[in-house]
Design an enzyme around this catalytic site. Structure first.
Site, PDB file in Angstrom:
ATOM      1  N   TRP A   1     -18.687  17.936  12.121  1.00  0.00           N
ATOM      2  CA  TRP A   1     -17.819  17.363  11.088  1.00  0.00           C
ATOM      3  C   TRP A   1     -17.896  18.185   9.811  1.00  0.00           C
ATOM      4  O   TRP A   1     -18.972  18.559   9.376  1.00  0.00           O
ATOM      5  CB  TRP A   1     -18.246  15.930  10.772  1.00  0.00           C
ATOM      6  CG  TRP A   1     -18.152  14.996  11.938  1.00  0.00           C
ATOM      7  CD1 TRP A   1     -19.182  14.547  12.695  1.00  0.00           C
ATOM      8  CD2 TRP A   1     -16.966  14.424  12.503  1.00  0.00           C
ATOM      9  NE1 TRP A   1     -18.717  13.719  13.688  1.00  0.00           N
ATOM     10  CE2 TRP A   1     -17.363  13.621  13.587  1.00  0.00           C
ATOM     11  CE3 TRP A   1     -15.607  14.501  12.187  1.00  0.00           C
ATOM     12  CZ2 TRP A   1     -16.463  12.910  14.367  1.00  0.00           C
ATOM     13  CZ3 TRP A   1     -14.701  13.785  12.951  1.00  0.00           C
ATOM     14  CH2 TRP A   1     -15.131  13.006  14.031  1.00  0.00           C
TER      15      TRP A   1
ATOM     16  N   LYS B   1     -12.901  18.249  12.242  1.00  0.00           N
ATOM     17  CA  LYS B   1     -13.882  18.375  13.323  1.00  0.00           C
ATOM     18  C   LYS B   1     -13.764  19.767  13.931  1.00  0.00           C
ATOM     19  O   LYS B   1     -12.788  20.081  14.614  1.00  0.00           O
ATOM     20  CB  LYS B   1     -13.658  17.305  14.380  1.00  0.00           C
ATOM     21  CG  LYS B   1     -14.873  17.121  15.239  1.00  0.00           C
ATOM     22  CD  LYS B   1     -14.813  15.860  16.063  1.00  0.00           C
ATOM     23  CE  LYS B   1     -16.161  15.627  16.723  1.00  0.00           C
ATOM     24  NZ  LYS B   1     -16.127  14.614  17.736  1.00  0.00           N
TER      25      LYS B   1
ATOM     26  N   GLU C   1      -6.082  -2.874  -1.388  1.00  0.00           N
ATOM     27  CA  GLU C   1      -6.679  -4.001  -0.666  1.00  0.00           C
ATOM     28  C   GLU C   1      -7.878  -4.605  -1.379  1.00  0.00           C
ATOM     29  O   GLU C   1      -8.381  -5.644  -0.975  1.00  0.00           O
ATOM     30  CB  GLU C   1      -7.111  -3.543   0.741  1.00  0.00           C
ATOM     31  CG  GLU C   1      -5.970  -3.252   1.693  1.00  0.00           C
ATOM     32  CD  GLU C   1      -5.428  -1.826   1.604  1.00  0.00           C
ATOM     33  OE1 GLU C   1      -5.646  -1.170   0.566  1.00  0.00           O
ATOM     34  OE2 GLU C   1      -4.797  -1.367   2.563  1.00  0.00           O
TER      35      GLU C   1
ATOM     36  N   THR D   1       0.842  -1.192   0.000  1.00  0.00           N
ATOM     37  CA  THR D   1       0.000   0.000   0.000  1.00  0.00           C
ATOM     38  C   THR D   1       0.873   1.236   0.000  1.00  0.00           C
ATOM     39  O   THR D   1       1.979   1.231   0.551  1.00  0.00           O
ATOM     40  CB  THR D   1      -0.879   0.064   1.262  1.00  0.00           C
ATOM     41  OG1 THR D   1      -0.012   0.011   2.393  1.00  0.00           O
ATOM     42  CG2 THR D   1      -1.859  -1.074   1.326  1.00  0.00           C
TER      43      THR D   1
END
Ligand code: AMP
Length: 547
Positions: free
Chosen positions: A446, A441, A333, A184
Site C-alpha cells: 500500500w 496498491k 455525515e 454529499t
C-alpha cells in the site's frame, strides 16, 4: 427515577431568539459586488419570522422541503431560520454541482419551492421544465433586482415576506424533527442526503463554541468563507447565534484579494474554509506584501478542513501573519465537526517545526464523537500511530440513515464507515492517510497518496500536488505525481523525484512527475482524483515495468 428538570426542546428558532434578545444589535454583514448590507440579529429574527409566515401562506407544511441555491448572504441566513422555523426542511443545494446533479437533488428531496440568488436564475431556467414538483421560485432580491426569468410562479423575496408580521410565530416542532438537508458532494454515483435534526444541530453548535472546539465567542467577528451549502457552513450560523458573534458574509467573491480586503475592513478575528481558498489568500498577500497594511488585520485563528491542510499553509499563516491554523476533520455525515486540532498542554513548549507536525494531523475527537479504526475483516486496530485502517465514527450528530434510504448507513452499534483510511496516535490524534478509494496498491504494497503529496508540497517549486495510482503492466498500479508550480517557479521532474527519493521509501517514489497549470477540484474544493485517474489511466501502460 426521572430527573426533574425542564424538557425544553433544542430547536433552531431558540438560537435566533436568544441572539435577537441578548445580542440584538450584533451585526450580520453581507458583501456583494454592488454593496455592503449591514443588518443584525434582531432584524434577521424579524425577517425570518416574516418568511415563516409567508411559507405557511404558501401552504408549505411541516416536514416539506424548500431548496436554496445561494451564496453566503444574510438572506440565506434568514432561510436557515425562516424555513426551519416554519417547521419545514431547508435543502441547501450546492449551485456549483453539475446541472444533472442539481436536478437529481431538487427532485429527490421533493422541494416545494426554490429560493435562489439572481446569478443562478439561468441555471434554473434550463432545469425548470424537468423540476415538475416545484410549485414556485423565489429570487433572493427585491423587485428591481429580479430579472424576468422564465420560471413558473416566480416572485421576489422582499415582496414575498414584506406583507408578513415581524412577530409571526414559529411553528412548533419536536427537537428530533428534520431541519436541514444537505447532499454529499460524492464524486461517483448519485448524491446522498443527510437530514440533520434540530437537536443534532444545536448539540453540534455547543461543540463549536467549546474552548477546545472552535472557541467561538461573542468577541469574535467571523468571516464565513465556507459556503452555507457545504454542511451548514460547518455549523457557524447556529453557533454564532448561540454566542452572538458578528457574522461577515462574503457573497460570491472568494478570491484572495476580496477575502483579504473584507477581513481587514471588518476586523475579522476568525475564519474558516478549505485549503484551496487559503492558498489563494496567502498567495495574494505574498505577491503584494509591500503595499498591504498587514497591521490592519485582526485575524487570530483560521480553521482549515474539508481536505488536508498542507504544511506550507500552516507555516505561512504562522510566519506571515502570526495566525494559528486549527486543522479539523469531518464530513457531511458528521455535521461536520468530529475531530479538531487544538493543542495539548505539552505542545506549548514545542519549537515551531515540531508544532507544525502536530498541526498537520487532523486533531482529536471532540466529546460526542467516538471513533475507531478497523481492518478489512472489521477487527478493531490499536491506537498506536502505526496501524492504519478504515475509520468509523458514531455519535449524536453522525448520520444514522441517508434520506429515503431503505437501510441504515451504520451498523447495529452505530458505527458509520467514513471511507477514510487513518491512523490514531496514542495521544488521540487522528492522522488521515487516504480515502479508501484513493489508496495505491503497488505490487501488493500500500502506498499513501497523502504522504506523497505532503512530501511533494514541501518542495519550494510546488504549490499544489496530487498523487494518483494508474495501471501498470508489472506492478498493477504505480503512483504518478501531478504538480502545480509555485508562483514564478518552474518545477523540474528529476529535481522533484530526487527530492522525494530523500524522503520516502524507494518503491514509493512516483514513476513520473507531470507539471499541470491547475488541478481539478470538486464543488467543495477537494481534489477530483477520479477525473485525474481517468485522464492519466494510460500514462504508464506502455512502461516496460522498470520501476
Ligand atoms: P464532505 O462530506 O464534502 O465534507 O467531505 C468529507 C471528506 O473530506 C472526508 O471524508 C475526508 O475524506 C475529507 N476531509 C475532510 N476534512 C479533512 C481533513 N482535515 N484532512 C483530510 N481530508 C479531509
Amino acid at each position: 427515577m426521572q430527573g426533574l428538570m425542564q424538557d425544553a426542546p433544542l430547536t433552531l428558532s431558540s438560537l435566533l431568539d436568544h441572539a435577537a434578545r441578548f445580542h440584538g444589535d450584533r451585526e450580520i454583514v453581507s458583501k456583494s459586488a454592488e454593496a455592503t448590507l449591514r443588518t443584525n440579529y434582531r432584524d434577521v429574527n424579524g425577517r425570518a419570522r416574516q418568511l415563516a409566515g409567508a411559507l405557511r401562506r404558501l401552504e408549505v407544511k411541516t416536514g416539506d422541503c424548500v431548496a436554496s441555491l445561494a451564496m453566503n448572504t444574510s438572506r440565506h441566513i434568514e432561510l436557515y431560520y425562516g424555513v426551519t422555523g416554519a417547521g419545514a426542511v431547508l435543502n441547501t443545494v450546492n449551485p456549483k454541482l453539475f446541472p444533472e446533479q442539481i436536478k437529481f437533488i431538487v427532485s429527490h428531496a421533493e422541494n416545494t419551492y426554490v429560493f435562489f440568488d439572481p446569478a443562478f436564475g439561468p441555471l434554473l431556467e434550463a432545469l425548470a421544465l424537468e423540476l415538475t414538483g416545484v410549485r414556485g421560485y423565489v429570487c433572493l432580491a427585491d423587485a428591481a433586482g429580479t430579472p424576468a426569468f422564465n420560471l413558473p410562479n416566480l416572485t421576489n423575496y422582499e415582496d414575498l415576506i414584506g406583507s408578513e408580521d415581524v412577530a409571526s410565530p414559529w411553528t412548533e416542532v419536536a427537537e428530533s424533527a428534520g431541519a436541514i438537508l444537505c447532499y454529499t458532494s460524492g464524486t461517483t454515483g448519485d448524491p446522498k442526503g443527510v437530514l440533520y435534526s434540530h437537536r443534532s444541530l444545536v448539540l453540534h453548535a455547543f461543540t463549536v463554541l467549546s474552548a477546545d472546539g472552535m472557541a467561538l465567542s461573542t468577541r469574535d467577528g467571523v468571516l464565513l468563507v465556507t459556503p452555507l451549502f457545504h454542511v451548514n457552513a460547518w455549523g457557524i450560523p447556529f453557533a454564532a447565534a448561540m454566542c452572538g458573534a458578528r457574522l461577515i458574509l462574503p457573497g460570491a467573491a472568494l478570491d484572495g484579494e476580496s477575502i483579504f480586503n473584507l477581513m481587514r475592513a471588518e476586523r475579522c478575528t476568525f475564519s474558516l474554509g478549505v485549503p484551496t481558498v487559503w492558498l489563494g489568500f496567502l498567495d495574494f498577500i505574498a505577491a503584494h506584501r509591500e503595499r498591504l497594511d498587514l497591521s490592519g488585520l485582526a485575524l487570530e485563528r483560521v480553521l482549515v478542513g474539508g481536505s488536508a491542510a498542507p504544511r506550507s499553509l500552516i507555516e505561512r499563516f504562522d510566519y506571515m501573519l502570526g495566525v494559528y491554523v486549527i486543522h479539523a476533520w469531518g464530513m457531511t455525515e458528521t455535521s461536520p465537526l468530529a475531530t479538531i486540532g487544538t493543542p495539548l498542554p505539552e505542545h506549548a513548549q514545542l519549537d515551531a517545526q515540531s508544532r507544525y507536525d502536530i498541526q498537520m494531523l487532523q486533531g482529536r475527537a471532540i466529546y460526542g464523537v467516538d471513533l475507531r479504526i478497523v481492518d478489512g475483516e472489521g477487527t478493531v486496530l490499536a491506537h498506536d500511530g502505526i496501524a492504519a485502517g478504515d475509520l468509523q465514527v458514531r455519535g449524536p450528530w453522525v448520520v444514522q440513515r441517508y434520506f429515503k434510504a431503505p437501510a441504515p448507513a451504520c451498523d447495529a452499534d452505530g458505527w458509520f464507515p467514513t471511507g477514510d483510511v487513518a491512523k490514531i496516535h496514542p495521544n488521540g490524534y487522528l492522522q488521515l492517510t487516504d480515502r479508501s478509494k484513493d489508496i495505491i496498491k503497488s505490487g501488493g504494497e500500500w502506498i499513501s497518496s497523502v504522504d506523497l503529496e505532503n512530501a511533494a508540497i514541501a518542495h519550494p517549486d510546488v504549490r499544489e500536488a496530487a498523487v494518483i495510482g494508474v495501471p501498470h503492466p508489472k506492478w498493477q498500479e504505480r503512483p504518478i505525481l501531478l504538480v502545480v508550480a509555485a508562483p514564478a517557479a518552474t518545477p523540474q521532474r528529476d529535481d522533484i523525484l530526487a527530492f522525494l527519493a530523500a524522503r520516502v521509501a524507494r518503491w514509493q517514489v512516483p514513476d513520473d512527475v507531470i507539471v499541470v497549470p491547475a488541478l481539478p477540484h470538486t464543488a467543495t474544493g477537494k481534489l477530483l482524483k477520479s477525473a485525474l485517474r481517468e485522464t492519466y489511466r494510460d500514462h504508464l501502460s506502455k512502461d516496460d515495468g522498470e520501476s
